[in-house]
Each structure stands twice: as structure tokens, then as C-alpha cells.
Design a protein around this motif. Structure first.
Motif, PDB file in Angstrom:
ATOM      1  N   ASN A 220       0.841  -1.202   0.000  1.00 57.77           N
ATOM      2  CA  ASN A 220       0.000   0.000   0.000  1.00 57.77           C
ATOM      3  C   ASN A 220       0.870   1.244   0.000  1.00 57.77           C
ATOM      4  N   GLY A 221       0.750   2.051  -1.056  1.00 60.83           N
ATOM      5  CA  GLY A 221       1.537   3.262  -1.169  1.00 60.83           C
ATOM      6  C   GLY A 221       2.943   2.972  -1.661  1.00 60.83           C
ATOM      7  N   SER A 222       3.740   4.033  -1.725  1.00 64.67           N
ATOM      8  CA  SER A 222       5.128   3.873  -2.177  1.00 64.67           C
ATOM      9  C   SER A 222       6.020   4.839  -1.409  1.00 64.67           C
ATOM     10  N   LEU A 223       7.274   4.431  -1.238  1.00 65.02           N
ATOM     11  CA  LEU A 223       8.263   5.248  -0.533  1.00 65.02           C
ATOM     12  C   LEU A 223       9.624   5.035  -1.170  1.00 65.02           C
ATOM     13  N   GLN A 224      10.209   6.130  -1.662  1.00 69.80           N
ATOM     14  CA  GLN A 224      11.566   6.082  -2.214  1.00 69.80           C
ATOM     15  C   GLN A 224      12.480   6.913  -1.333  1.00 69.80           C
ATOM     16  N   VAL A 225      13.656   6.360  -1.071  1.00 70.66           N
ATOM     17  CA  VAL A 225      14.689   7.049  -0.298  1.00 70.66           C
ATOM     18  C   VAL A 225      15.848   7.342  -1.250  1.00 70.66           C
ATOM     19  N   THR A 226      16.320   8.592  -1.230  1.00 69.30           N
ATOM     20  CA  THR A 226      17.435   8.977  -2.096  1.00 69.30           C
ATOM     21  C   THR A 226      18.448   9.773  -1.291  1.00 69.30           C
ATOM     22  N   ASP A 227      19.609   9.919  -1.871  1.00 70.37           N
ATOM     23  CA  ASP A 227      20.669  10.752  -1.305  1.00 70.37           C
ATOM     24  C   ASP A 227      20.980  10.379   0.150  1.00 70.37           C
ATOM     25  N   PHE A 228      21.019   9.072   0.431  1.00 69.49           N
ATOM     26  CA  PHE A 228      21.274   8.603   1.793  1.00 69.49           C
ATOM     27  C   PHE A 228      22.751   8.778   2.127  1.00 69.49           C
ATOM     28  N   LYS A 229      23.010   9.462   3.247  1.00 65.65           N
ATOM     29  CA  LYS A 229      24.384   9.675   3.706  1.00 65.65           C
ATOM     30  C   LYS A 229      24.478   9.321   5.178  1.00 65.65           C
ATOM     31  N   MET A 230      25.536   8.587   5.530  1.00 70.07           N
ATOM     32  CA  MET A 230      25.785   8.248   6.927  1.00 70.07           C
ATOM     33  C   MET A 230      27.275   8.406   7.185  1.00 70.07           C
ATOM     34  N   SER A 231      27.598   9.299   8.127  1.00 73.88           N
ATOM     35  CA  SER A 231      28.978   9.532   8.508  1.00 73.88           C
ATOM     36  C   SER A 231      29.041   9.487  10.029  1.00 73.88           C
ATOM     37  N   GLY A 232      29.631   8.418  10.556  1.00 74.72           N
ATOM     38  CA  GLY A 232      29.610   8.222  12.002  1.00 74.72           C
ATOM     39  C   GLY A 232      28.169   8.036  12.448  1.00 74.72           C
ATOM     40  N   ASP A 233      27.708   8.895  13.342  1.00 77.91           N
ATOM     41  CA  ASP A 233      26.324   8.810  13.820  1.00 77.91           C
ATOM     42  C   ASP A 233      25.396   9.805  13.136  1.00 77.91           C
ATOM     43  N   HIS A 234      25.922  10.559  12.168  1.00 78.11           N
ATOM     44  CA  HIS A 234      25.092  11.528  11.452  1.00 78.11           C
ATOM     45  C   HIS A 234      24.458  10.856  10.233  1.00 78.11           C
ATOM     46  N   VAL A 235      23.125  10.989  10.119  1.00 75.09           N
ATOM     47  CA  VAL A 235      22.381  10.379   9.013  1.00 75.09           C
ATOM     48  C   VAL A 235      21.514  11.447   8.361  1.00 75.09           C
ATOM     49  N   SER A 236      21.521  11.460   7.031  1.00 78.08           N
ATOM     50  CA  SER A 236      20.608  12.338   6.297  1.00 78.08           C
ATOM     51  C   SER A 236      20.158  11.615   5.039  1.00 78.08           C
ATOM     52  N   PHE A 237      18.943  11.926   4.605  1.00 75.60           N
ATOM     53  CA  PHE A 237      18.421  11.385   3.361  1.00 75.60           C
ATOM     54  C   PHE A 237      17.180  12.164   2.945  1.00 75.60           C
ATOM     55  N   ALA A 238      16.849  12.035   1.661  1.00 72.68           N
ATOM     56  CA  ALA A 238      15.626  12.618   1.119  1.00 72.68           C
ATOM     57  C   ALA A 238      14.633  11.476   0.913  1.00 72.68           C
ATOM     58  N   PHE A 239      13.361  11.810   0.899  1.00 72.12           N
ATOM     59  CA  PHE A 239      12.344  10.782   0.674  1.00 72.12           C
ATOM     60  C   PHE A 239      11.186  11.364  -0.114  1.00 72.12           C
ATOM     61  N   GLU A 240      10.478  10.478  -0.790  1.00 70.72           N
ATOM     62  CA  GLU A 240       9.279  10.841  -1.542  1.00 70.72           C
ATOM     63  C   GLU A 240       8.313   9.673  -1.429  1.00 70.72           C
ATOM     64  N   ALA A 241       7.060   9.987  -1.102  1.00 63.94           N
ATOM     65  CA  ALA A 241       6.095   8.921  -0.853  1.00 63.94           C
ATOM     66  C   ALA A 241       4.709   9.285  -1.356  1.00 63.94           C
TER      67      ALA A 241
END
Length: 164
Positions: free
Chosen positions: A112-133
């Protein structure tokens, strides 16, 4: 007598002891059907409860869960946005989304529905990413998709510092 009890109750409920003791671990910014929203990702100090964490045998094979709240006046409110990402890293895959608003519950889950994750970055304990759903409307009581209800589009950015 009632006035004293009422006054005591008001004083008790207005003390800072009832406010949550949290620190922001990061933020989630989202656009929901064209409306901008900002969420904080809290770390509840007394409970040691992180609302962004990776569970699993190793970070790259686990599940990242991020739970963003509307943070106001030392408390956590709805709207609330929760995301989960499988295999955090270069091959990250969106595995779930829950959006709680005053209008209802919208979810992305298997089938049900959709979720895409892009531009995932993880450096040590720092995490960032973009998403579209595209999230499907669900009944808040039965947790079943609502027939005929329009889905919502949700996109945004997550930026958090994990706690060990």
C-alpha cells in the motif's frame, strides 16, 4: 473546598515536572500535499529513549527508524511523521511511513503506497536522506486502508544525529 482543590490541581498541572525532558536529535522537513511541515526528532533524556535508531546486527543491514513530532512548549504533538529505512547506506530502501494528522492517518506499508529514499548519507552517527512517498489513508481504529480515500504525497528531508 472545591476552589482549593481546583487551585491545587491547576498549580500541580502547570509545574515543569509534567513537561517532557527531551533534546532534539535532528529534524524532518516535509511537504504534504503542498503544505510545508517541520518535525523535531526527540531524545527523551530521562527514559534514554531515542526516536531515531538503527536496529539489527550491523548498521548496514538493519532498519533505521525515525520518528518526528511537532515539538512545542516542551511537549510532543501531532502532526507526527515516522519513517523506516531498510539497509541504511548506499542501497537504502524505504520500508514504511506513518503520518498522523488532525485529518487522519496515512501510511506506506508493504503493498500500500510507495516510498523512495534517495541521497542517503551516513557519517559516524550523522544520518541524512531525502524521501518521496505516496501514502494511503488508513482508519485510525482498525489500521485498515480506507476505501475510496485519496492518497497524499509526502516528500522531504531527514537530518539526525544518532545516539548510542
Amino acid at each position: 473546598m472545591i476552589a482549593r482543590i481546583t487551585a491545587a490541581l491547576i498549580l500541580l498541572l502547570s509545574t515543569p515536572a509534567f513537561a517532557l525532558d527531551y533534546e532534539a536529535m535532528g529534524s524532518v522537513t516535509a511537504t504534504v500535499d503542498g503544505t510545508e511541515m517541520e518535525f523535531c526528532v526527540p531524545y527523551l533524556v530521562e527514559e534514554g529513549d531515542a526516536h531515531a535508531e538503527i536496529t539489527g546486527p550491523v548498521k548496514s543491514m538493519g532498519i533505521l527508524s525515525v520518528d518526528g513530532f511537532t515539538c512545542r512548549d516542551g511537549d510532543l504533538y501531532q502532526p507526527r511523521l515516522a519513517l523506516s529505512v531498510f539497509r541504511p547506506g548506499p542501497s537504502a530502501t524505504g520500508s514504511g511511513l506513518e503520518l498522523w494528522t488532525s485529518d487522519g492517518l496515512y501510511m506506506v506499508e508493504e503493498g500500500n503506497g510507495s516510498l523512495q529514499v534517495t541521497d542517503f548519507k551516513m557519517s559516524g552517527d550523522h544520518v541524512s536522506f531525502a524521501f518521496e512517498a505516496t501514502a494511503v489513508a488508513y482508519d485510525r481504529t482498525s489500521y485498515m486502508p480506507k476505501d475510496g480515500a485519496a492518497p497524499v504525497s509526502v516528500s522531504g528531508q531527514v537530518d539526525v544525529e544518532l545516539r548510542q
